[in-house]
Each structure stands twice: as C-alpha cells, then as structure tokens.
Design an enzyme around this catalytic site. Structure first.
Site, PDB file in Angstrom:
ATOM      1  N   LYS A  18       0.831  -1.211   0.000  1.00 34.71           N
ATOM      2  CA  LYS A  18       0.000   0.000   0.000  1.00 34.71           C
ATOM      3  C   LYS A  18       0.869   1.266   0.000  1.00 34.71           C
ATOM      4  O   LYS A  18       0.664   2.165  -0.809  1.00 34.71           O
ATOM      5  CB  LYS A  18      -0.934   0.027   1.226  1.00 34.71           C
ATOM      6  CG  LYS A  18      -1.873  -1.164   1.316  1.00 34.71           C
ATOM      7  CD  LYS A  18      -2.760  -1.103   2.542  1.00 34.71           C
ATOM      8  CE  LYS A  18      -2.051  -1.158   3.870  1.00 34.71           C
ATOM      9  NZ  LYS A  18      -1.330  -2.422   4.162  1.00 34.71           N
ATOM     10  N   ARG A  93      -9.914   0.985   8.535  1.00 30.75           N
ATOM     11  CA  ARG A  93      -9.473  -0.361   8.880  1.00 30.75           C
ATOM     12  C   ARG A  93     -10.522  -1.106   9.679  1.00 30.75           C
ATOM     13  O   ARG A  93     -10.305  -2.252  10.052  1.00 30.75           O
ATOM     14  CB  ARG A  93      -8.237  -0.223   9.761  1.00 30.75           C
ATOM     15  CG  ARG A  93      -6.981  -0.765   9.116  1.00 30.75           C
ATOM     16  CD  ARG A  93      -5.904  -0.325  10.036  1.00 30.75           C
ATOM     17  NE  ARG A  93      -4.739  -1.090   9.993  1.00 30.75           N
ATOM     18  CZ  ARG A  93      -3.620  -0.691   9.392  1.00 30.75           C
ATOM     19  NH1 ARG A  93      -3.599   0.407   8.690  1.00 30.75           N
ATOM     20  NH2 ARG A  93      -2.536  -1.407   9.488  1.00 30.75           N
ATOM     21  N   ARG A 127      11.944  -5.108   5.162  1.00 30.76           N
ATOM     22  CA  ARG A 127      11.671  -3.679   4.920  1.00 30.76           C
ATOM     23  C   ARG A 127      12.501  -2.793   5.841  1.00 30.76           C
ATOM     24  O   ARG A 127      12.700  -3.095   7.000  1.00 30.76           O
ATOM     25  CB  ARG A 127      10.188  -3.394   5.176  1.00 30.76           C
ATOM     26  CG  ARG A 127       9.871  -1.900   5.148  1.00 30.76           C
ATOM     27  CD  ARG A 127       8.409  -1.620   5.145  1.00 30.76           C
ATOM     28  NE  ARG A 127       7.708  -2.282   6.220  1.00 30.76           N
ATOM     29  CZ  ARG A 127       6.380  -2.346   6.285  1.00 30.76           C
ATOM     30  NH1 ARG A 127       5.647  -1.798   5.357  1.00 30.76           N
ATOM     31  NH2 ARG A 127       5.802  -2.961   7.289  1.00 30.76           N
ATOM     32  N   ARG A 168      -0.608  -8.899  13.292  1.00 31.75           N
ATOM     33  CA  ARG A 168      -1.186  -7.871  12.398  1.00 31.75           C
ATOM     34  C   ARG A 168      -2.050  -8.522  11.326  1.00 31.75           C
ATOM     35  O   ARG A 168      -3.093  -7.995  10.946  1.00 31.75           O
ATOM     36  CB  ARG A 168      -0.062  -7.044  11.752  1.00 31.75           C
ATOM     37  CG  ARG A 168       0.501  -6.003  12.720  1.00 31.75           C
ATOM     38  CD  ARG A 168       1.876  -5.517  12.329  1.00 31.75           C
ATOM     39  NE  ARG A 168       1.954  -4.895  11.040  1.00 31.75           N
ATOM     40  CZ  ARG A 168       3.097  -4.707  10.366  1.00 31.75           C
ATOM     41  NH1 ARG A 168       4.243  -5.104  10.880  1.00 31.75           N
ATOM     42  NH2 ARG A 168       3.088  -4.117   9.203  1.00 31.75           N
TER      43      ARG A 168
HETATM   44  P1  AP5 Z   1       4.836  -1.495   1.863  1.00 35.17           P
HETATM   45  O1  AP5 Z   1       4.431  -0.739   0.671  1.00 35.17           O
HETATM   46  O2  AP5 Z   1       5.578  -0.765   2.927  1.00 35.17           O
HETATM   47  O3  AP5 Z   1       3.586  -2.310   2.462  1.00 35.17           O
HETATM   48  P2  AP5 Z   1       2.272  -1.791   3.185  1.00 35.17           P
HETATM   49  O4  AP5 Z   1       1.107  -2.446   2.529  1.00 35.17           O
HETATM   50  O5  AP5 Z   1       2.281  -0.319   3.297  1.00 35.17           O
HETATM   51  O6  AP5 Z   1       2.454  -2.516   4.588  1.00 35.17           O
HETATM   52  P3  AP5 Z   1       2.391  -1.945   6.071  1.00 35.17           P
HETATM   53  O7  AP5 Z   1       3.144  -2.918   6.920  1.00 35.17           O
HETATM   54  O8  AP5 Z   1       2.794  -0.508   6.139  1.00 35.17           O
HETATM   55  O9  AP5 Z   1       0.874  -2.080   6.361  1.00 35.17           O
HETATM   56  P4  AP5 Z   1       0.189  -2.023   7.683  1.00 35.17           P
HETATM   57  O10 AP5 Z   1      -1.189  -1.830   7.228  1.00 35.17           O
HETATM   58  O11 AP5 Z   1       0.410  -3.201   8.572  1.00 35.17           O
HETATM   59  O12 AP5 Z   1       0.926  -0.835   8.474  1.00 35.17           O
HETATM   60  P5  AP5 Z   1       0.513   0.656   8.831  1.00 35.17           P
HETATM   61  O13 AP5 Z   1       1.735   1.467   8.841  1.00 35.17           O
HETATM   62  O14 AP5 Z   1      -0.638   1.081   8.029  1.00 35.17           O
HETATM   63  O15 AP5 Z   1       5.715  -2.734   1.346  1.00 35.17           O
HETATM   64  C1  AP5 Z   1       6.327  -3.653   2.251  1.00 35.17           C
HETATM   65  C2  AP5 Z   1       7.712  -4.054   1.724  1.00 35.17           C
HETATM   66  O16 AP5 Z   1       7.537  -4.761   0.498  1.00 35.17           O
HETATM   67  C3  AP5 Z   1       8.636  -2.876   1.405  1.00 35.17           C
HETATM   68  O17 AP5 Z   1       9.958  -3.253   1.742  1.00 35.17           O
HETATM   69  C4  AP5 Z   1       8.509  -2.687  -0.117  1.00 35.17           C
HETATM   70  O18 AP5 Z   1       9.699  -2.197  -0.690  1.00 35.17           O
HETATM   71  C5  AP5 Z   1       8.202  -4.116  -0.589  1.00 35.17           C
HETATM   72  N1  AP5 Z   1       7.270  -4.159  -1.738  1.00 35.17           N
HETATM   73  C6  AP5 Z   1       6.081  -3.508  -1.865  1.00 35.17           C
HETATM   74  N2  AP5 Z   1       5.467  -3.835  -3.026  1.00 35.17           N
HETATM   75  C7  AP5 Z   1       6.284  -4.735  -3.650  1.00 35.17           C
HETATM   76  C8  AP5 Z   1       6.198  -5.449  -4.890  1.00 35.17           C
HETATM   77  N3  AP5 Z   1       5.146  -5.332  -5.732  1.00 35.17           N
HETATM   78  N4  AP5 Z   1       7.209  -6.270  -5.219  1.00 35.17           N
HETATM   79  C9  AP5 Z   1       8.276  -6.420  -4.383  1.00 35.17           C
HETATM   80  N5  AP5 Z   1       8.420  -5.780  -3.203  1.00 35.17           N
HETATM   81  C10 AP5 Z   1       7.435  -4.939  -2.835  1.00 35.17           C
HETATM   82  O19 AP5 Z   1      -0.014   0.468  10.323  1.00 35.17           O
HETATM   83  C11 AP5 Z   1       0.884   0.168  11.374  1.00 35.17           C
HETATM   84  C12 AP5 Z   1       0.122   0.138  12.697  1.00 35.17           C
HETATM   85  O20 AP5 Z   1      -0.447   1.444  12.986  1.00 35.17           O
HETATM   86  C13 AP5 Z   1      -1.088  -0.809  12.765  1.00 35.17           C
HETATM   87  O21 AP5 Z   1      -0.698  -2.129  13.093  1.00 35.17           O
HETATM   88  C14 AP5 Z   1      -1.934  -0.147  13.850  1.00 35.17           C
HETATM   89  O22 AP5 Z   1      -1.417  -0.405  15.110  1.00 35.17           O
HETATM   90  C15 AP5 Z   1      -1.749   1.342  13.566  1.00 35.17           C
HETATM   91  N6  AP5 Z   1      -2.741   1.872  12.610  1.00 35.17           N
HETATM   92  C16 AP5 Z   1      -2.476   2.407  11.368  1.00 35.17           C
HETATM   93  N7  AP5 Z   1      -3.609   2.795  10.774  1.00 35.17           N
HETATM   94  C17 AP5 Z   1      -4.617   2.503  11.641  1.00 35.17           C
HETATM   95  C18 AP5 Z   1      -6.032   2.638  11.579  1.00 35.17           C
HETATM   96  N8  AP5 Z   1      -6.631   3.145  10.489  1.00 35.17           N
HETATM   97  N9  AP5 Z   1      -6.747   2.231  12.638  1.00 35.17           N
HETATM   98  C19 AP5 Z   1      -6.161   1.718  13.756  1.00 35.17           C
HETATM   99  N10 AP5 Z   1      -4.821   1.565  13.875  1.00 35.17           N
HETATM  100  C20 AP5 Z   1      -4.056   1.934  12.821  1.00 35.17           C
HETATM  101 MG    MG Z   2       2.452   1.043   4.876  1.00 37.41          MG
END
Ligand code: AP5
Ligand code: MG
Length: 212
Positions: A18, A93, A127, A168
């Site tokens: 994402k 979410r 990552r 997660r």
């Molecule tokens: P990346 O693009 O970073 O993946 P992502 O989908 O953004 O994954 P996240 O881990 O950030 O998602 P998340 O939803 O768990 O975390 P968030 O920060 O939102 O890609 C991952 C890796 O893969 C990278 O190294 C990239 O280079 C590689 N990659 C990507 N695409 C690729 C491809 N096509 N091919 C090869 N490699 C690739 O949330 C974190 C925490 O915050 C949550 O657990 C929660 O505690 C809190 N939080 C955030 N939002 C909320 C909400 N709305 N409500 C409640 N709590 C929340």
């Molecule tokens: Mg992310």
C-alpha cells in the site's frame, strides 16, 4: 484546483504494498498521500500525547482505537493540500472507521491489493524505513542503508518482526477484511494481484484511476 477531485482508498493486508504504491500514485496524480501508520509513527517519534497513547497498540500489532484515528484523519483531510483529492493508505481499517469516513466525504474508488502470506512475511521482514519521509525500502533491492530521498539512515519498524506480523495479519482478517464486502456492495471496489512487480501493480492501479 483541478476540474475533478480524486479520492482513493488503498486496502490490503500488511506488506501488500500500500505505502509503496501510494507514494507513486500520489506523485503521478498530484494528490495527497495520507498514511495513518506514518502519522502514528511520526507522533511516536516526537513523543506527542497521541504518539505515546498509540505506541502500545502499534508495537503489539493491535489497532489504535477508532475515535483517535477518526479524529486524526478528519483533521488531516481538512487541510488545503487535500482540496484536489487524496489517497488513504491504511484507513479505514474497521467498519466504524468506514462509516465515519462516509459522513465526512465521498470516496471514488477503493483499490484492494491482494497478497500471499509467504510474500508478505518476506517483504515485511526485509523492509527498512526512512525516519524522516516514511519511504519504505527492501534490503533485497537497496543495500546502502540510507534514504535515496533525504539521506537519512534507515531503520526497521518495531512492529516488523515475525511474531507481530502474524498478529497484524490476524487483526487484518478479523477487523479490516470485512471492508472488502462493505465497499464491494457500494460498487466501489476493484481488486488487484499484489504479488507482481511494483511496476506491474502500479500500471494497473493507474489505469483504474484514469478510467474514473
Ligand atoms: P509497503 O508498501 O511498505 O507495504 P504496506 O502495505 O504499506 O504494509 P504496512 O506494513 O505498512 O501495512 P500495515 O497496514 O500493517 O501498516 P501501517 O503502517 O498502516 O511494502 C512492504 C515491503 O515490500 C517494502 O519493503 C517494499 O519495498 C516491498 N514491496 C512492496 N510492493 C512490492 C512489490 N510489488 N514487489 C516487491 N516488493 C514490494 O499500520 C501500522 C500500525 O499502525 C497498525 O498495526 C496499527 O497499530 C496502527 N494503525 C495504522 N492505521 C490505523 C487505523 N486506520 N486504525 C487503527 N490503527 C491503525
Ligand atoms: Mg504502509
């Protein structure tokens, strides 16, 4: 201001790509990228009241309470840089967050990026993040250890370890996956295979956005 605003949601499990896609879409379409995860991490880093309250949830891989997140997003999308539209990454979410969003604004398109657990684990465990701009890198493609945008030393997220990722994922299936049907029933959902290269996924997303 453009003729038409673009309001998008990127849905998908942790590690689906994402953030990676959001950065590129935001650049290609000139719309604000709003990542609730990045906003929480920034608050945790500078130890605001919100950041201190969020830390225990984020580090365990649990969701931060809806009211905190909804207030944060509401304030963010009222900023001038969202006038032409925005891209929500990691929000909503929960159904409660989606309901709250529907009272604030209308969304044009929800892009659901699917990914297999095997790839998710590889992507997340390799990552590395920039503490300043939030850009994500993967050690298999980037070994300098510094951000190519701002030169900062990269770090590994405290929630990017096998155990927390498993939680997660469980939280995603239980609380976020129901949003797929939620947006499908509104006719706004498009699903893509995220297990392809970054460029292939981006190309498909941009054609969906261009067709709006
Ligand atoms: P990346 O693009 O970073 O993946 P992502 O989908 O953004 O994954 P996240 O881990 O950030 O998602 P998340 O939803 O768990 O975390 P968030 O920060 O939102 O890609 C991952 C890796 O893969 C990278 O190294 C990239 O280079 C590689 N990659 C990507 N695409 C690729 C491809 N096509 N091919 C090869 N490699 C690739 O949330 C974190 C925490 O915050 C949550 O657990 C929660 O505690 C809190 N939080 C955030 N939002 C909320 C909400 N709305 N409500 C409640 N709590 C929340
Ligand atoms: Mg992310």
């Amino acid at each position: 201001m453009r003729d038409r605003t673009i309001k998008l949601i990127l849905l998908g499990p942790p590690g689906a790509g994402k953030g990676t896609q959001a950065e590129r879409i935001s650049e290609a379409k000139g719309i604000a990228h709003i990542s609730t995860g990045d906003m929480l991490r920034m608050n945790m880093r500078i130890e605001t009241e919100l950041g201190i309250a969020a830390k225990t949830y984020v580090e365990k891989g649990e969701l931060v309470p809806d009211e905190v997140i909804i207030g944060m997003v509401k304030e963010r999308i009222s900023k001038p840089d969202c006038e032409d539209g925005f891209l929500l990454d990691g929000f909503p979410r929960t159904v409660a967050q989606a309901d709250a969003l529907s009272l604030i604004t209308d969304i044009d398109l929800v892009i659901n990026i699917e990914s297999s657990e095997e790839l998710i684990l590889k992507r997340i465990c390799g990552r590395r993040m920039c503490p300043a701009c939030g850009k994500a890198f993967h050690i298999s493609r980037h070994d300098s250890g510094v951000c190519d945008k701002c030169g900062c030393e990269l770090y590994q997220r405290t929630d990017d370890n096998q155990e927390t990722v498993r939680n997660r994922l469980a939280v995603y299936y239980r609380q976020t996956e129901p949003l797929i049907d939620y947006y499908r029933s509104l006719g706004k959902l498009r699903t893509l295979d995220g297990d392809r290269s970054i460029e292939e996924v981006l190309r498909d997303i941009l054609s969906l956005v261009d067709a709006l």
